[in-house]
Design an enzyme around this catalytic site. Structure first.
Site, PDB file in Angstrom:
ATOM      1  N   LYS A  15       0.834  -1.217   0.000  1.00 35.79           N
ATOM      2  CA  LYS A  15       0.000   0.000   0.000  1.00 35.79           C
ATOM      3  C   LYS A  15       0.864   1.261   0.000  1.00 35.79           C
ATOM      4  CE  LYS A  15      -1.999  -1.015   3.916  1.00 35.79           C
ATOM      5  NZ  LYS A  15      -1.280  -2.258   4.261  1.00 35.79           N
ATOM      6  N   ARG A  90      -9.406   1.719   8.745  1.00 41.23           N
ATOM      7  CA  ARG A  90      -9.021   0.343   9.062  1.00 41.23           C
ATOM      8  C   ARG A  90     -10.109  -0.385   9.815  1.00 41.23           C
ATOM      9  NH1 ARG A  90      -3.195   0.861   8.981  1.00 41.23           N
ATOM     10  NH2 ARG A  90      -2.173  -1.111   9.426  1.00 41.23           N
ATOM     11  N   ARG A 129      11.895  -5.731   4.959  1.00 48.75           N
ATOM     12  CA  ARG A 129      11.693  -4.320   4.604  1.00 48.75           C
ATOM     13  C   ARG A 129      12.689  -3.400   5.329  1.00 48.75           C
ATOM     14  NH1 ARG A 129       5.907  -1.684   5.395  1.00 48.75           N
ATOM     15  NH2 ARG A 129       6.089  -2.570   7.467  1.00 48.75           N
ATOM     16  N   ARG A 163      11.591  -1.540  10.816  1.00 48.04           N
ATOM     17  CA  ARG A 163      10.550  -1.106  11.743  1.00 48.04           C
ATOM     18  C   ARG A 163      10.425  -2.071  12.917  1.00 48.04           C
ATOM     19  NH1 ARG A 163       5.364   0.467   8.116  1.00 48.04           N
ATOM     20  NH2 ARG A 163       4.342  -0.739   9.741  1.00 48.04           N
ATOM     21  N   ARG A 174      -0.252  -8.563  13.494  1.00 46.36           N
ATOM     22  CA  ARG A 174      -0.817  -7.504  12.624  1.00 46.36           C
ATOM     23  C   ARG A 174      -1.716  -8.127  11.562  1.00 46.36           C
ATOM     24  NH1 ARG A 174       4.451  -4.847  10.694  1.00 46.36           N
ATOM     25  NH2 ARG A 174       3.114  -3.754   9.206  1.00 46.36           N
TER      26      ARG A 174
HETATM   27  P1  AP5 Z   1       4.898  -1.652   1.825  1.00 41.76           P
HETATM   28  O1  AP5 Z   1       4.545  -0.832   0.646  1.00 41.76           O
HETATM   29  O2  AP5 Z   1       5.675  -1.004   2.909  1.00 41.76           O
HETATM   30  O3  AP5 Z   1       3.583  -2.383   2.403  1.00 41.76           O
HETATM   31  P2  AP5 Z   1       2.330  -1.786   3.174  1.00 41.76           P
HETATM   32  O4  AP5 Z   1       1.128  -2.456   2.644  1.00 41.76           O
HETATM   33  O5  AP5 Z   1       2.355  -0.295   3.178  1.00 41.76           O
HETATM   34  O6  AP5 Z   1       2.642  -2.383   4.611  1.00 41.76           O
HETATM   35  P3  AP5 Z   1       2.637  -1.693   6.035  1.00 41.76           P
HETATM   36  O7  AP5 Z   1       3.338  -2.661   6.938  1.00 41.76           O
HETATM   37  O8  AP5 Z   1       3.212  -0.308   6.028  1.00 41.76           O
HETATM   38  O9  AP5 Z   1       1.158  -1.651   6.330  1.00 41.76           O
HETATM   39  P4  AP5 Z   1       0.495  -1.639   7.658  1.00 41.76           P
HETATM   40  O10 AP5 Z   1      -0.874  -1.339   7.243  1.00 41.76           O
HETATM   41  O11 AP5 Z   1       0.663  -2.808   8.539  1.00 41.76           O
HETATM   42  O12 AP5 Z   1       1.332  -0.522   8.480  1.00 41.76           O
HETATM   43  P5  AP5 Z   1       0.986   0.964   8.897  1.00 41.76           P
HETATM   44  O13 AP5 Z   1       2.234   1.725   8.868  1.00 41.76           O
HETATM   45  O14 AP5 Z   1      -0.196   1.459   8.146  1.00 41.76           O
HETATM   46  O15 AP5 Z   1       5.680  -2.947   1.275  1.00 41.76           O
HETATM   47  C1  AP5 Z   1       6.171  -3.934   2.197  1.00 41.76           C
HETATM   48  C2  AP5 Z   1       7.513  -4.484   1.658  1.00 41.76           C
HETATM   49  O16 AP5 Z   1       7.279  -5.177   0.438  1.00 41.76           O
HETATM   50  C3  AP5 Z   1       8.546  -3.398   1.341  1.00 41.76           C
HETATM   51  O17 AP5 Z   1       9.806  -3.886   1.674  1.00 41.76           O
HETATM   52  C4  AP5 Z   1       8.430  -3.200  -0.197  1.00 41.76           C
HETATM   53  O18 AP5 Z   1       9.651  -2.786  -0.788  1.00 41.76           O
HETATM   54  C5  AP5 Z   1       8.035  -4.605  -0.649  1.00 41.76           C
HETATM   55  N1  AP5 Z   1       7.134  -4.598  -1.807  1.00 41.76           N
HETATM   56  C6  AP5 Z   1       6.083  -3.754  -2.032  1.00 41.76           C
HETATM   57  N2  AP5 Z   1       5.454  -4.089  -3.189  1.00 41.76           N
HETATM   58  C7  AP5 Z   1       6.123  -5.174  -3.707  1.00 41.76           C
HETATM   59  C8  AP5 Z   1       5.958  -5.967  -4.883  1.00 41.76           C
HETATM   60  N3  AP5 Z   1       4.961  -5.735  -5.768  1.00 41.76           N
HETATM   61  N4  AP5 Z   1       6.838  -6.984  -5.062  1.00 41.76           N
HETATM   62  C9  AP5 Z   1       7.831  -7.243  -4.178  1.00 41.76           C
HETATM   63  N5  AP5 Z   1       8.043  -6.513  -3.046  1.00 41.76           N
HETATM   64  C10 AP5 Z   1       7.195  -5.492  -2.809  1.00 41.76           C
HETATM   65  O19 AP5 Z   1       0.482   0.757  10.390  1.00 41.76           O
HETATM   66  C11 AP5 Z   1       1.377   0.418  11.433  1.00 41.76           C
HETATM   67  C12 AP5 Z   1       0.638   0.442  12.752  1.00 41.76           C
HETATM   68  O20 AP5 Z   1       0.122   1.760  13.020  1.00 41.76           O
HETATM   69  C13 AP5 Z   1      -0.597  -0.465  12.864  1.00 41.76           C
HETATM   70  O21 AP5 Z   1      -0.260  -1.794  13.202  1.00 41.76           O
HETATM   71  C14 AP5 Z   1      -1.400   0.243  13.962  1.00 41.76           C
HETATM   72  O22 AP5 Z   1      -0.872  -0.038  15.233  1.00 41.76           O
HETATM   73  C15 AP5 Z   1      -1.156   1.716  13.648  1.00 41.76           C
HETATM   74  N6  AP5 Z   1      -2.152   2.259  12.732  1.00 41.76           N
HETATM   75  C16 AP5 Z   1      -1.932   2.750  11.485  1.00 41.76           C
HETATM   76  N7  AP5 Z   1      -3.076   3.159  10.921  1.00 41.76           N
HETATM   77  C17 AP5 Z   1      -4.059   2.915  11.826  1.00 41.76           C
HETATM   78  C18 AP5 Z   1      -5.465   3.099  11.798  1.00 41.76           C
HETATM   79  N8  AP5 Z   1      -6.089   3.603  10.736  1.00 41.76           N
HETATM   80  N9  AP5 Z   1      -6.180   2.734  12.892  1.00 41.76           N
HETATM   81  C19 AP5 Z   1      -5.566   2.236  13.992  1.00 41.76           C
HETATM   82  N10 AP5 Z   1      -4.225   2.015  14.068  1.00 41.76           N
HETATM   83  C20 AP5 Z   1      -3.481   2.353  12.987  1.00 41.76           C
END
Ligand code: AP5
Length: 217
Positions: A15, A90, A129, A163, A174
């Site tokens: 994402k 979410r 990552r 991270r 997660r």
């Molecule tokens: P990446 O693009 O980083 O993946 P992502 O889907 O963004 O994953 P996240 O871990 O950031 O999502 P998340 O939703 O768990 O975390 P967030 O920060 O929102 O890609 C991942 C890896 O794959 C990278 O190394 C990339 O290079 C590689 N890659 C990408 N595409 C690829 C492809 N096509 N082929 C091969 N490799 C590829 O949330 C973190 C925490 O914050 C949550 O757990 C929660 O505690 C809190 N939080 C955030 N938002 C909320 C909310 N709305 N409500 C409540 N708590 C929240």
């Protein structure tokens, strides 16, 4: 009328990677709830101290806190023409709050790309990552390494880090939390005719092309 896109998918689906590329191509701000929380943790704000306890365990930060944070962010002038939202909403409560908020701005959620990736691939992606502490650019040690080992392609910083919540045990929680709390949004946006499924197992470049094909009309 402003245009709003919501990137949906499990942790590690890509994402953030796609939101960053697409935001640049469309000239819209990329708003990542996770990045805003991490910035607050870095700056040791009250919000950051609260969020940390939830994030370190892989649990969601409470809805009221998250909604207030996004409300403030979406009210800023750079969002006048819309945004690419990543990580928010979410939960169904957050999705309802977003709909109300966007209605205030005279808009609605225009499209929800749902990036689908199987669980074993998610774990591989998250545990490999690396993120730039300076500009937030995201890499993978195998699938998407920087041009020069340990140096950010975007800003030249040598401060790439893993991270806290990308440890295997936390990643598993997660994903569990995603199935329980966020999966209902698939039906939610499907019923509104906004959901578009994207195969997230393809290369980063191909996923971008597929995404742009369905969201840019
Ligand atoms: P990446 O693009 O980083 O993946 P992502 O889907 O963004 O994953 P996240 O871990 O950031 O999502 P998340 O939703 O768990 O975390 P967030 O920060 O929102 O890609 C991942 C890896 O794959 C990278 O190394 C990339 O290079 C590689 N890659 C990408 N595409 C690829 C492809 N096509 N082929 C091969 N490799 C590829 O949330 C973190 C925490 O914050 C949550 O757990 C929660 O505690 C809190 N939080 C955030 N938002 C909320 C909310 N709305 N409500 C409540 N708590 C929240």
């Amino acid at each position: 009328m402003p245009t709003y896109y919501v990137m949906l998918g499990p942790p590690g689906a890509g994402k953030g990677t796609q939101a960053q590329i697409v935001a640049e191509k469309l000239g819209l701000p990329h708003i990542s709830s996770g990045d805003i929380f991490r910035e607050n943790i870095k700056n040791q704000t009250e919000l950051g101290n609260l969020a940390r306890g939830f994030m370190d365990k892989g649990n969601l930060v409470p809805d009221d806190v998250t909604i207030a944070m996004i409300r403030e962010r979406l009210s800023r002038p750079d969002c006048t023409h819309g945004t690419i939202l990543d990580g928010f909403p979410r939960t169904p409560t957050q999705a309802d709050a977003l709909a109300e908020l966007l209605a205030e701005f005279g808009g609605e959620v225009n499209a929800v790309p749902y990036i689908k990736v199987p669980e074993d691939v998610l774990i591989e992606r998250l545990t490999g990552r690396w993120t730039c502490r300076s500009c937030g650019a995201v890499y993978h040690m195998v699938f998407n390494p920087p041009n020069v080992n340990g140096v950010c392609d975007q800003c030249g910083s040598r401060d790439l880090y893993q991270r806290e919540d990308d440890k295997e045990e936390t990643v598993k929680n997660r994903i569990k939390v995603y199935y329980k709390k966020t999966m209902p949004l698939i039906e939610y946006y499907q019923s509104k005719g906004a959901l578009v499924e994207i195969d997230g197992t393809k290369s980063i470049e191909q996923v971008t092309r597929d995404l742009l094909d369905v969201i840019v009309v």
